[in-house]
Design an enzyme around this catalytic site. Structure first.
Site, mmCIF file in Angstrom:
data_model
loop_
_atom_site.group_PDB
_atom_site.id
_atom_site.type_symbol
_atom_site.label_atom_id
_atom_site.label_comp_id
_atom_site.label_asym_id
_atom_site.label_seq_id
_atom_site.Cartn_x
_atom_site.Cartn_y
_atom_site.Cartn_z
ATOM 1 N N ASP A 47 48.256 39.458 41.979
ATOM 2 C CA ASP A 47 47.928 40.884 42.555
ATOM 3 C C ASP A 47 48.607 40.919 44.060
ATOM 4 O OD1 ASP A 47 46.495 40.706 40.385
ATOM 5 O OD2 ASP A 47 44.502 41.368 41.525
ATOM 6 N N GLU A 225 39.316 46.571 37.337
ATOM 7 C CA GLU A 225 39.712 45.837 38.266
ATOM 8 C C GLU A 225 40.674 46.584 39.227
ATOM 9 O OE1 GLU A 225 40.001 41.366 36.306
ATOM 10 O OE2 GLU A 225 42.145 42.703 36.066
#
Ligand code: FRU
Length: 507
Positions: A47, A225
């Site tokens: 990420d 998430e």
């Protein structure tokens, strides 16, 4: 027909060679090195984290393993750019420490020293991130702070960490922004197993109180998430909507990890999803865009900007690249549209500064009865902007050939009412099920247009006015791109017009 015919045998040998290498010796794969996308010099990334603009620089922090090309020892890597395209990688910003990994989070600019952590009366950068550890008491995720007084180059953990601890094993990915409406810092954070997003407010970034939650809603078959809450202007800038986006893994529309969004209103406490058509959609309809977050503290007038990780948890660890593994999507400016088909996010990639010259104009008509025609010959990185006038063609689009045996097809399938990217014949099969077609529902009244950015190991597509984003990795045998217009069905003419550009490399 294709000038690559003689290269097919060589190309297939070449493809064979590198599958084996990636499993064993991890031989360098410069042929797949992204030219207009960020990838770390070496090692693993997932990420993006802490996207923030400060003092003339766009920062990109990212989930990073400083020690290898697989997930682990998660720390924050760091790169800076002045244009979101040319990235300069800096040393690790926030390393794993004391058995606690540094998971996803955000960075804010504390202009007025609301935190009391800035020194010398100057604005400082405050990172809010998830600490992930496994003490004797069990796996735990808490929210922590770190502060930088030197434009993100060095960071000090806050002595009072954690600032938020629910004594839970899964509680992560804080997205913090200044919220003008409530005149306070707002944190949007995931309760992954509950399929909830929680909102917290704070005056000083240290003391947080919960003001609301959202969910479960939409798709809930995996954990939630990387949430993010953004206020999105309409294209004409006259109105705005709140968008709440959240990552889902697994169980996304295309399988594995993916991201959905909700459109609605936010009053500083509660996010209310609109009842209008289109209030639930997918931030990206491809296989390879996850955990996109938006830039904080952008210069006035710059539209909200999302940037994500270009991979899928289904096969990220098998990606056949070395000495790095993982790359980011392009930055995308985001607006929203409201039309006869309902509401939708619309994304435009930041790429124009990389164009070489004025490009090449495209105008072609495919007579009824013919099923393909040459459009452009180029090599990646390259960009294509096309608009189709399909007549009665049932399906139509472009094939991006890298040699006679390998191509990626991008098109509109009117019989199924789908926009698609088909990478079935694109090149390396990274893992079982990788070579597949991704589909997005077509809106009835939006135009048949597509904007493509082709890099050495990806194709990013934006269709129907950017309301469909579709990002897919590919590992083709060459960097050649021979673009052919293709169609199936129908008797009338198929027309296409647009422009193509060769792109400069940002490396
Ligand atoms: C999403 C994610 C986040 C977490 C990070 C760990 O890809 O699982 O929820 O913070 O990756 O690397």
């Amino acid at each position: 027909m294709l000038r690559f015919a003689s290269a097919i045998v060589l190309a297939s040998l070449w493809v064979g060679c590198c599958v084996a290498q990636s499993e064993g010796t991890a031989k360098a794969t410069p042929q797949f090195r992204p030219q207009v996308h960020f990838s770390p010099q070496r090692n693993w990334t997932n990420d993006p984290n802490g996207l923030v603009y400060f003092d003339g620089e766009y920062h990109l922090f990212f989930q990073y393993n400083p020690f290898g090309d697989e997930w682990g020892h998660m720390s924050w890597g760091h790169a800076v750019s002045t244009d979101l395209l040319h990235w300069h990688q800096l040393p690790v910003a926030i390393p794993e420490a004391g058995g606690e990994m540094v998971f996803t989070g955000s960075v804010v600019v504390d202009e007025k020293n609301s935190s009391g952590l800035c020194v010398d009366g100057k604005a400082c950068m405050v990172a809010v991130f998830t600490g992930d550890s496994s003490p004797a008491s069990g796996h735990r995720e808490v929210q922590n702070l770190a502060v930088s007084q030197d434009r993100g180059r060095t960071w000090t953990r806050y002595a009072g960490n954690p600032v938020l601890d629910l004594h839970k094993s899964d509680f992560r990915d804080p997205s913090v922004t200044w919220n003008e409406g409530i005149h306070a810092w707002l944190m949007t954070v995931a309760l992954p197993n509950e399929h909830e997003v929680a909102f917290y407010r704070s005056a000083d970034l240290k003391d947080w109180s919960r003001v609301g939650t959202f969910g479960p809603d939409g798709a809930t078959s995996g954990v939630w998430e990387c949430p993010d809450l953004l206020q999105i202007p309409s294209k004409d800038g006259r109105s705005s909507v709140w968008a709440l986006k959240v990552g889902l893994n697994p169980g996304s529309l295309q399988g594995g990890s993916g991201e959905q969004y909700f459109l609605g209103s936010f009053d500083g406490k509660t996010f209310r999803r609109s009842t209008a058509a289109g209030s639930h959609g997918w931030t990206d309809y491809g296989k390879d865009s996850y955990c996109a977050i938006s830039y904080n503290h952008l210069p006035t007038g710059e539209r909200p900007t999302l940037l994500g990780w270009m991979a899928n948890w289904d096969y990220a660890k098998y990606l056949p690249t070395a000495p790095w593994r993982g790359q980011m999507t392009l930055a995308r400016r985001v607006t929203f549209v409201r039309d006869r088909d309902g509401m939708a996010l619309s994304q435009t990639p930041v790429i124009a500064p990389m164009r070489v010259g004025a490009g090449e104009a495209i105008a072609k008509e495919l007579a009824g009865g013919r099923d393909s025609a040459a459009l452009v010959e180029t090599e990646s990185p390259a960009e294509l902007v096309l608009r189709f006038d399909p007549g009665d063609a049932e399906s139509f689009g472009v094939r991006l050939y890298s040699d006679g045996g390998h191509w990626t097809e991008v098109g509109f399938d009117r019989a199924k009412m789908q926009f698609y990217v088909d990478r079935t014949h694109s090149g390396l099969e990274v893992a079982k099920g990788f070579l597949t077609r991704t589909n997005a529902p077509l809106a009835e009244h939006r135009p048949f247009d597509v904007h493509l950015v082709m890099d050495r190991s990806s194709v990013e597509a934006f269709a129907q006015g950017g309301t469909i984003a579709m990002t897919n990795l590919i590992f083709p045998p060459t960097e050649h791109v021979e673009v052919r217009l293709v169609r199936k069905g129908g008797h009338g003419a198929l027309k296409v017009s647009g422009r193509s550009w060769k792109l400069r490399s940002a490396r």
